[in-house]
Design an enzyme around this catalytic site. Structure first.
Site, PDB file in Angstrom:
ATOM      1  CB  CYS A  54       0.026   7.575   0.726  1.00  0.00           C
ATOM      2  SG  CYS A  54      -0.625   6.822   2.216  1.00  0.00           S
ATOM      3  N   PRO A 114       0.843  -1.202   0.000  1.00  0.00           N
ATOM      4  CG  PRO A 114      -0.066  -1.144   2.133  1.00  0.00           C
ATOM      5  CD  PRO A 114       0.710  -2.012   1.205  1.00  0.00           C
ATOM      6  NE  ARG A 168       2.965  -2.789   5.409  1.00  0.00           N
ATOM      7  CZ  ARG A 168       3.602  -2.298   4.351  1.00  0.00           C
ATOM      8  NH1 ARG A 168       3.714  -1.005   4.189  1.00  0.00           N
ATOM      9  NH2 ARG A 168       4.130  -3.105   3.449  1.00  0.00           N
ATOM     10  CD  GLN A 185      -1.999   0.071   5.057  1.00  0.00           C
ATOM     11  OE1 GLN A 185      -1.895   1.220   4.634  1.00  0.00           O
ATOM     12  NE2 GLN A 185      -0.983  -0.594   5.557  1.00  0.00           N
ATOM     13  CE1 TYR A 219       0.232   8.107   9.461  1.00  0.00           C
ATOM     14  CE2 TYR A 219       1.167   6.014   8.728  1.00  0.00           C
ATOM     15  CZ  TYR A 219       1.073   7.391   8.624  1.00  0.00           C
ATOM     16  OH  TYR A 219       1.837   8.072   7.706  1.00  0.00           O
ATOM     17  NE  ARG A 226      10.681   3.985  -0.106  1.00  0.00           N
ATOM     18  CZ  ARG A 226      11.196   4.723   0.852  1.00  0.00           C
ATOM     19  NH1 ARG A 226      12.250   5.471   0.621  1.00  0.00           N
ATOM     20  NH2 ARG A 226      10.677   4.690   2.056  1.00  0.00           N
TER      21      ARG A 226
HETATM   22  C1  8CM Z   1       2.909   6.972   4.113  1.00  0.00           C
HETATM   23  C2  8CM Z   1       1.657   6.779   4.575  1.00  0.00           C
HETATM   24  C3  8CM Z   1       1.307   5.624   5.225  1.00  0.00           C
HETATM   25  C4  8CM Z   1       2.257   4.661   5.456  1.00  0.00           C
HETATM   26  C5  8CM Z   1       3.525   4.858   5.018  1.00  0.00           C
HETATM   27  C6  8CM Z   1       3.881   6.023   4.333  1.00  0.00           C
HETATM   28  C7  8CM Z   1       5.160   6.187   3.896  1.00  0.00           C
HETATM   29  C8  8CM Z   1       6.070   5.216   4.150  1.00  0.00           C
HETATM   30  C9  8CM Z   1       5.678   4.077   4.827  1.00  0.00           C
HETATM   31  O1  8CM Z   1       4.421   3.912   5.226  1.00  0.00           O
HETATM   32  O2  8CM Z   1       6.464   3.186   5.085  1.00  0.00           O
HETATM   33  O3  8CM Z   1       1.962   3.540   6.113  1.00  0.00           O
END
Ligand code: 8CM
Length: 391
Positions: A57, A55, A262, A131, A214, A357
């Site tokens: 963004c 996933p 994840r 996700q 997050y 990437r």
């Molecule tokens: C950006 C948003 C959400 C994610 C991210 C990123 C950038 C890198 C990453 O995870 O590893 O989970």
């Protein structure tokens, strides 16, 4: 006739009559020697190979709606031969978006926008996944190419929420509001509604975002969770938000489809989450109905200097967790080389490679990997429209 002679006779007969060749075309026989191109079955879903689009963004939505950019971006990776295509962190509520341009699944109207993309992905034999996420205290941020900082509420941002009223730090300095129990239940409800909408949109693979600093990870990590109620403190309390969310999503997500997460399995710093406790958590997740863990790490603090960056640096951790828990794993991070990816699967270090990437640089990585690994018919990675491009 003794047994070895019978076997030899049988082998000779099979070979003279080219039985194996007829049943099993050369391309499949030779390509199947390569573990990276072996199908992977989880519940009732079969991925055609072990290559997954992580996933990622795109910061390209308006009010959470995916659009033509996502159709082309995700569609290209399906055309490019990946077995699994996972849509970016998609917010279950508007304030759970990382940026105002992130995707969302908080309106019924979002369903059709995803459904169009999923129909296209499936045409190319890839499985569409999504996700589901909530950004917690890291929400309301600018797009990375615009600075990655928090957007003030008066300038198009919004107030954020988190387990505790502690800012992430660095350029994400907005102090979140500590979530009430009602807030917690509202967000868990939103994950459930998001899962139902994901099903209606045709997704066949669901990943819960329990990583990267997050919301769910903010509950898990003692660094960001200073609560004194049943959602903070002990391991059991810090993992309650994750486990309850998983259990509730499992109750609406069909048993035939994989439910995955994840997880940041380590914060890399003293006082943060550790691999040992993540092993314990994953064992609980199994009871809660998880089918695979996507091994990730870090980002609950702004300082990335403790991270031991390097090619495939998460692979040994995935291996250790897979061995310790028996849970299938996906692993990413600096996996770029086809031989390295093949080894990860062949050595049983993970069940899937989650490329990010590298697949942005090259949507045709699966084809290029088949060429590099000397698969006999690499063109099977490409659609027939592109067959004449094979060199
Ligand atoms: C950006 C948003 C959400 C994610 C991210 C990123 C950038 C890198 C990453 O995870 O590893 O989970």
């Amino acid at each position: 006739m003794e047994f070895p002679r019978i076997l030899n006779e049988l082998k000779g007969w099979l070979s003279r009559n080219r039985i194996v060749d007829r049943l099993y075309p050369t391309s499949m026989r030779e390509i199947s020697v390569l573990k990276l191109f072996e199908p992977f079955r989880l519940k009732e879903i079969e991925l055609k190979n072990r290559i997954a689009v992580a996933p990622m963004c795109q910061y390209s939505c308006e009010d959470g709606y995916v659009n033509d950019w996502h159709l082309v971006h995700l569609g290209s990776r399906a055309v490019g031969g990946a077995g699994l295509v996972v849509v970016e962190a998609t917010a279950v509520s508007a304030e759970g978006r990382i940026s105002p341009s992130c995707s969302g699944i908080y309106h019924d109207g979002h369903v059709d926008a995803f459904a169009r993309i999923n129909r296209f992905i499936k045409q190319f034999g890839a499985v569409p996944g999504i996700q589901l996420a909530h950004a917690g205290r890291k929400g309301s941020a600018q797009r990375p190419w615009e600075g990655d900082s928090h957007i003030p509420d008066h300038a198009g941002g919004w107030p954020t929420i988190a387990p505790s009223a502690i800012a992430h730090g660095g350029n994400l300095d907005k102090v979140p509001t500590e979530m009430s129990i009602d807030d917690i239940h509202r967000i868990q409800d939103a994950f459930v509604t998001g899962a139902k909408r994901a099903l209606a949109a045709g997704f066949e693979w669901l990943e819960l975002h329990f990583a990267h600093g997050y919301l769910a990870h903010e509950f898990y990590s003692p660094i960001s969770n200073h609560r004194h109620d049943r959602f903070g403190g002990s391991f059991e309390n810090r993992t309650r938000f994750l486990r309850e969310t998983l259990q509730r999503v499992r109750s609406v997500w069909p048993e035939r489809f994989p439910l995955t997460a994840r997880l940041s399995v380590t914060d890399w710093v003293d006082g943060g989450v550790t691999i040992e406790e993540s092993i314990e958590l994953i064992n609980h997740f199994r009871t809660d109905g998880l089918d695979l863990v996507d091994i990730s790490h870090g980002f609950v603090i702004p300082d990335i200097s403790p991270i031991p960056w390097g090619p495939g640096f998460m692979v040994p951790i995935s291996h250790r967790i897979r061995e310790a828990t028996g849970m299938p794993t996906a692993v990413g991070w600096f996996i770029t080389d086809p031989h390295q990816a093949e080894q990860v699967i062949a050595n049983g270090e993970a069940d899937l490679v989650m490329l990010a990437r590298e697949l942005l640089r090259d949507p045709y990585w699966p084809y290029h990997a088949a060429v590099a690994l000397k698969a006999s018919e690499p063109q099977s990675m490409l659609p027939p429209q592109y067959a004449r491009a094979v060199s």
